[in-house]
Design a protein around this motif. Structure first.
Motif, PDB file in Angstrom:
ATOM      1  N   ARG A 179      -5.468 -36.472  27.508  1.00  0.00           N
ATOM      2  CA  ARG A 179      -5.894 -35.283  26.777  1.00  0.00           C
ATOM      3  C   ARG A 179      -4.993 -35.173  25.538  1.00  0.00           C
ATOM      4  NH1 ARG A 179      -4.726 -30.642  30.341  1.00  0.00           N
ATOM      5  NH2 ARG A 179      -2.858 -31.872  30.594  1.00  0.00           N
ATOM      6  N   PRO A 180      -5.371 -34.354  24.565  1.00  0.00           N
ATOM      7  CA  PRO A 180      -4.526 -34.238  23.370  1.00  0.00           C
ATOM      8  C   PRO A 180      -3.066 -33.893  23.689  1.00  0.00           C
ATOM      9  CG  PRO A 180      -6.656 -33.267  22.918  1.00  0.00           C
ATOM     10  CD  PRO A 180      -6.648 -33.628  24.391  1.00  0.00           C
ATOM     11  N   VAL A 181      -2.845 -32.987  24.624  1.00  0.00           N
ATOM     12  CA  VAL A 181      -1.464 -32.601  24.950  1.00  0.00           C
ATOM     13  C   VAL A 181      -0.721 -33.758  25.622  1.00  0.00           C
ATOM     14  CG1 VAL A 181      -1.963 -31.512  27.197  1.00  0.00           C
ATOM     15  CG2 VAL A 181      -0.015 -30.720  25.825  1.00  0.00           C
ATOM     16  N   ASP A 182      -1.410 -34.565  26.421  1.00  0.00           N
ATOM     17  CA  ASP A 182      -0.779 -35.735  27.039  1.00  0.00           C
ATOM     18  C   ASP A 182      -0.330 -36.718  25.959  1.00  0.00           C
ATOM     19  OD1 ASP A 182      -1.550 -34.677  29.551  1.00  0.00           O
ATOM     20  OD2 ASP A 182      -3.394 -35.857  29.581  1.00  0.00           O
ATOM     21  N   PHE A 183      -1.220 -36.946  25.001  1.00  0.00           N
ATOM     22  CA  PHE A 183      -0.902 -37.834  23.883  1.00  0.00           C
ATOM     23  C   PHE A 183       0.321 -37.316  23.124  1.00  0.00           C
ATOM     24  CE2 PHE A 183      -1.311 -38.625  19.304  1.00  0.00           C
ATOM     25  CZ  PHE A 183      -1.224 -40.003  19.279  1.00  0.00           C
ATOM     26  N   THR A 184       0.353 -36.020  22.886  1.00  0.00           N
ATOM     27  CA  THR A 184       1.478 -35.411  22.167  1.00  0.00           C
ATOM     28  C   THR A 184       2.783 -35.645  22.913  1.00  0.00           C
ATOM     29  OG1 THR A 184       0.026 -33.725  21.225  1.00  0.00           O
ATOM     30  CG2 THR A 184       2.380 -33.214  21.278  1.00  0.00           C
TER      31      THR A 184
END
Length: 164
Positions: free
Chosen positions: A57-62
């Motif tokens: 998810r975007p937060v995981d990538f971040t």
């Protein structure tokens, strides 16, 4: 005469909408937030689709990207950097740890606390995901030249960095 079926109404309405002049969006298009949101709505589905192959998810990538660039940071510092509450971050880190992407380890300077690092699998995935994100950004901003893209990033950062 029988009433028209709902599908027929939709087709006629669509034809009428296509023939109508464009809506006046001048007020909305003068707003930074509106323009940011419209750009976000365009880019995020593409980002999510491309990150799906990594199950990120975007937060995981971040989190992975920040840990790659800043190994051995503590959970509190990471929480503040991404503006996620410590309990929510703990859950997120648990998930990444279960996937063998992130590891918590004792802080060498203070054995009472833990730091966060990427595992070898986490580093490998992060490199691939960052490459995918960079390619997506190039595609999403292809209407801009390199100088315009750099200027856009600088201007957007001026807005959110000043609020930190």
């Amino acid at each position: 005469m029988l009433p028209k079926k709902p599908a027929e109404f939709d087709l006629e309405d669509a034809d009428a909408a296509d023939a109508a002049p464009p809506l006046d969006q001048s007020v909305l298009l003068s707003l930074v937030g509106y323009n940011c949101r419209r750009a976000y709505i365009t880019i995020m589905p593409l980002f999510e689709k491309r990150m799906a192959k990594f199950e990120l998810r975007p937060v995981d990538f971040t989190v992975l990207s920040l840990l790659k660039a800043n190994p051995n940071i503590n959970q509190k510092r990471l929480s503040k950097a991404i503006n996620v509450s410590p309990p929510n971050l703990a859950t997120l880190l648990d998930r990444l740890e279960q996937r063998d992407l992130v590891m918590r380890q004792r802080n060498p300077q203070d054995r009472r606390s833990q730091t966060l690092v990427l595992t070898a699998a986490g580093k490998s995935m992060c490199v691939k995901a960052e490459k995918t994100a960079a390619e997506l950004e190039e595609k999403a901003t292809e209407a801009l030249n390199d100088a315009e893209r750099a200027q856009l990033i600088t201007l957007l950062q001026k807005i959110f960095i000043s609020s930190l």
